[in-house]
Design a protein around this motif. Structure first.
Motif, mmCIF file in Angstrom:
data_model
loop_
_atom_site.group_PDB
_atom_site.id
_atom_site.type_symbol
_atom_site.label_atom_id
_atom_site.label_comp_id
_atom_site.label_asym_id
_atom_site.label_seq_id
_atom_site.Cartn_x
_atom_site.Cartn_y
_atom_site.Cartn_z
ATOM 1 N N MET A 25 82.934 -2.702 5.516
ATOM 2 C CA MET A 25 82.304 -1.384 5.602
ATOM 3 C C MET A 25 80.939 -1.508 6.257
ATOM 4 N N ALA A 26 80.603 -0.587 7.147
ATOM 5 C CA ALA A 26 79.321 -0.638 7.830
ATOM 6 C C ALA A 26 78.193 -0.343 6.859
ATOM 7 N N PRO A 27 76.997 -0.921 7.091
ATOM 8 C CA PRO A 27 75.852 -0.601 6.243
ATOM 9 C C PRO A 27 75.589 0.892 6.246
ATOM 10 N N SER A 28 75.044 1.400 5.131
ATOM 11 C CA SER A 28 74.872 2.843 4.991
ATOM 12 C C SER A 28 73.980 3.429 6.075
ATOM 13 N N PHE A 29 73.014 2.601 6.607
ATOM 14 C CA PHE A 29 72.130 3.153 7.624
ATOM 15 C C PHE A 29 72.844 3.316 8.964
ATOM 16 N N LEU A 30 74.037 2.715 9.109
ATOM 17 C CA LEU A 30 74.848 2.903 10.303
ATOM 18 C C LEU A 30 75.976 3.903 10.063
ATOM 19 N N SER A 31 76.065 4.463 8.866
ATOM 20 C CA SER A 31 77.158 5.349 8.488
ATOM 21 C C SER A 31 76.816 6.792 8.826
ATOM 22 N N PHE A 32 77.651 7.393 9.666
ATOM 23 C CA PHE A 32 77.465 8.811 9.968
ATOM 24 C C PHE A 32 77.597 9.654 8.703
ATOM 25 N N VAL A 33 78.533 9.286 7.852
ATOM 26 C CA VAL A 33 78.765 10.055 6.630
ATOM 27 C C VAL A 33 77.522 10.040 5.744
ATOM 28 N N SER A 34 76.895 8.879 5.589
ATOM 29 C CA SER A 34 75.674 8.785 4.783
ATOM 30 C C SER A 34 74.552 9.623 5.379
ATOM 31 N N LEU A 35 74.398 9.549 6.693
ATOM 32 C CA LEU A 35 73.345 10.325 7.359
ATOM 33 C C LEU A 35 73.598 11.821 7.221
ATOM 34 N N TYR A 36 74.859 12.230 7.361
ATOM 35 C CA TYR A 36 75.174 13.646 7.222
ATOM 36 C C TYR A 36 74.987 14.103 5.776
ATOM 37 N N GLY A 37 75.223 13.205 4.829
ATOM 38 C CA GLY A 37 74.966 13.532 3.431
ATOM 39 C C GLY A 37 73.510 13.862 3.181
ATOM 40 N N ILE A 38 72.603 13.147 3.843
ATOM 41 C CA ILE A 38 71.170 13.452 3.733
ATOM 42 C C ILE A 38 70.891 14.857 4.256
ATOM 43 N N TYR A 39 71.513 15.187 5.368
ATOM 44 C CA TYR A 39 71.352 16.532 5.937
ATOM 45 C C TYR A 39 71.866 17.601 4.969
ATOM 46 N N LEU A 40 73.021 17.358 4.354
ATOM 47 C CA LEU A 40 73.580 18.333 3.424
ATOM 48 C C LEU A 40 72.651 18.566 2.236
ATOM 49 N N ARG A 41 72.112 17.487 1.675
ATOM 50 C CA ARG A 41 71.185 17.643 0.541
ATOM 51 C C ARG A 41 69.959 18.454 0.940
ATOM 52 N N ARG A 42 69.492 18.249 2.154
ATOM 53 C CA ARG A 42 68.341 19.028 2.624
ATOM 54 C C ARG A 42 68.707 20.498 2.759
ATOM 55 N N CYS A 43 69.926 20.781 3.234
ATOM 56 C CA CYS A 43 70.365 22.178 3.351
ATOM 57 C C CYS A 43 70.396 22.869 1.990
ATOM 58 N N PHE A 44 70.894 22.171 0.983
ATOM 59 C CA PHE A 44 70.934 22.761 -0.355
ATOM 60 C C PHE A 44 69.519 22.969 -0.892
ATOM 61 N N ALA A 45 68.648 22.007 -0.656
ATOM 62 C CA ALA A 45 67.271 22.114 -1.148
ATOM 63 C C ALA A 45 66.546 23.280 -0.478
ATOM 64 N N THR A 46 66.719 23.446 0.826
ATOM 65 C CA THR A 46 66.049 24.539 1.532
ATOM 66 C C THR A 46 66.664 25.896 1.191
ATOM 67 N N SER A 47 67.823 25.890 0.550
ATOM 68 C CA SER A 47 68.427 27.130 0.063
ATOM 69 C C SER A 47 67.930 27.494 -1.332
ATOM 70 N N GLY A 48 66.974 26.717 -1.842
ATOM 71 C CA GLY A 48 66.403 26.998 -3.156
ATOM 72 C C GLY A 48 67.172 26.398 -4.306
ATOM 73 N N LEU A 49 68.052 25.440 -4.028
ATOM 74 C CA LEU A 49 68.857 24.816 -5.069
ATOM 75 C C LEU A 49 68.357 23.402 -5.336
ATOM 76 N N THR A 50 68.451 22.981 -6.569
ATOM 77 C CA THR A 50 68.043 21.628 -6.940
ATOM 78 C C THR A 50 69.218 20.878 -7.562
ATOM 79 N N SER A 51 69.213 19.574 -7.401
ATOM 80 C CA SER A 51 70.238 18.713 -7.989
ATOM 81 C C SER A 51 69.929 18.518 -9.468
ATOM 82 N N GLN A 52 70.889 18.859 -10.329
ATOM 83 C CA GLN A 52 70.666 18.812 -11.770
ATOM 84 C C GLN A 52 71.836 18.133 -12.479
ATOM 85 N N PHE A 53 71.549 17.552 -13.636
ATOM 86 C CA PHE A 53 72.575 16.970 -14.493
ATOM 87 C C PHE A 53 72.516 17.668 -15.843
ATOM 88 N N ILE A 54 73.664 18.175 -16.301
ATOM 89 C CA ILE A 54 73.735 18.904 -17.567
ATOM 90 C C ILE A 54 74.777 18.234 -18.461
#
Length: 306
Positions: free
Chosen positions: A1-30
């Motif tokens: 498996m390629a290192p995470s810094f070479l993984s498109f999926v990992s990089l796109y995951g960072i983008y997705l988290r930013r999209c949720f954060a800029t939508s006013g949502l936070t990551s929570q555990f309940i």
């Protein structure tokens, strides 16, 4: 498996988290009980005021990657109009349990407990594919809490015969070869069935990255979830109790996971307060393939009068 810094999926995951954060949502555990912990994206409770009188909307993802991979465009679109809650179902993403329960009814009960923990008294619920199974049970279990229901691309009325036809279309022997791909070939098959666009030039290393990043965790538990679905009818008749709520069914006309004929039947089964919207030139994920059309259909339904 390629290192995470070479993984498109990992990089796109960072983008997705930013999209949720800029939508006013936070990551929570309940912790919903002593056994089960749910991860979700939700409004920051510290930033909400009594004046923010918006309806609440619960988004339930399908079988596959975690919620943020399936609901990004809906989180962005609906957040200005609703308090949006986007949980990972149990054994997806970071949601876990010590319970031995594996049915979609257990998922529904867990989501109901989550909303109770969040002190959300009334809410709309929208589920896609497997999430539609969960949404149906939530609506049936808590008609006093669940207001309107959106079921997208979800064969809640699936029979064993439908399952066999799906296996034939995919040319496989077991449904896990479709829903829990382990190889690039299996993931290509899932993509062919679920998305109307063709990805013929995508190399194997990309598919393998997707599998390693998004499909490898909790594989045994997810297999148990597939086998634990209670709605799968054993004969040629589907006796699905109708829902009390207003129901919107949204379907892609080219869906090869749950063909369009199932949408028409589901409309008849869920009751007289159900309407069906078909999105042309989309398959199993119309919320991704034509998010503008999908979002406007759902918003008009949720914001309109009964």
């Amino acid at each position: 498996m390629a290192p995470s810094f070479l993984s498109f999926v990992s990089l796109y995951g960072i983008y997705l988290r930013r999209c949720f954060a800029t939508s006013g949502l936070t990551s929570q555990f309940i912790d919903i009980d002593d056994h089960t912990t749910i991860h979700l994206w939700a409004p920051n409770p510290d930033h909400q005021t009594p004046q923010q009188q918006k309806p609440s909307l619960l988004l339930l993802h399908g079988f596959g990657p975690s919620a943020m991979w399936q609901w990004r465009r809906q989180a962005q679109f609906f957040s200005p109009h609703f308090h949006v809650y986007v949980p990972d179902l149990v054994f997806f993403g970071d949601s876990t349990t010590k319970s031995k329960e594996r049915s979609e009814v257990f998922q529904a009960v867990s989501m109901g407990q989550l909303m109770e923990k969040l002190q959300v008294k009334k809410y709309h619920v929208m589920g896609t594919s497997y999430g539609g199974f969960v949404a149906y049970h939530m609506a049936k279990l808590w008609p006093e809490k669940v207001e309107k229901v959106v079921i997208a691309s979800s064969g809640v009325n699936m029979r064993k015969a439908d399952n066999m036809e799906l296996l034939q279309r995919a040319n496989v022997e077991n449904v896990e070869e479709i829903m829990l791909p382990e190889t690039a070939t299996q993931l290509r098959t899932l993509t062919r069935l679920a998305i109307s666009r063709r990805f013929t030039m995508v190399p194997d290393f990309f598919w393998k990255d997707v599998i390693n990043q998004l499909y490898s965790e909790n594989r045994n538990e997810k297999l148990q979830l597939l086998k634990g679905i209670t709605l799968l009818a054993g004969d040629d008749s589907c006796k699905l109790p109708p829902l009390q709520q207003d129901v919107l069914i949204v379907w892609g006309d080219k869906d090869q996971i749950f063909p369009l004929k199932m949408a028409y039947e589901l409309k008849e089964l869920t009751g007289k307060k159900t309407r069906l919207e078909i999105i042309q030139n989309t398959s199993h994920v119309p919320q991704i393939e034509n998010s503008t059309r999908f979002n406007n259909i759902v918003k008009n339904f949720l914001c309109g009068s009964s």
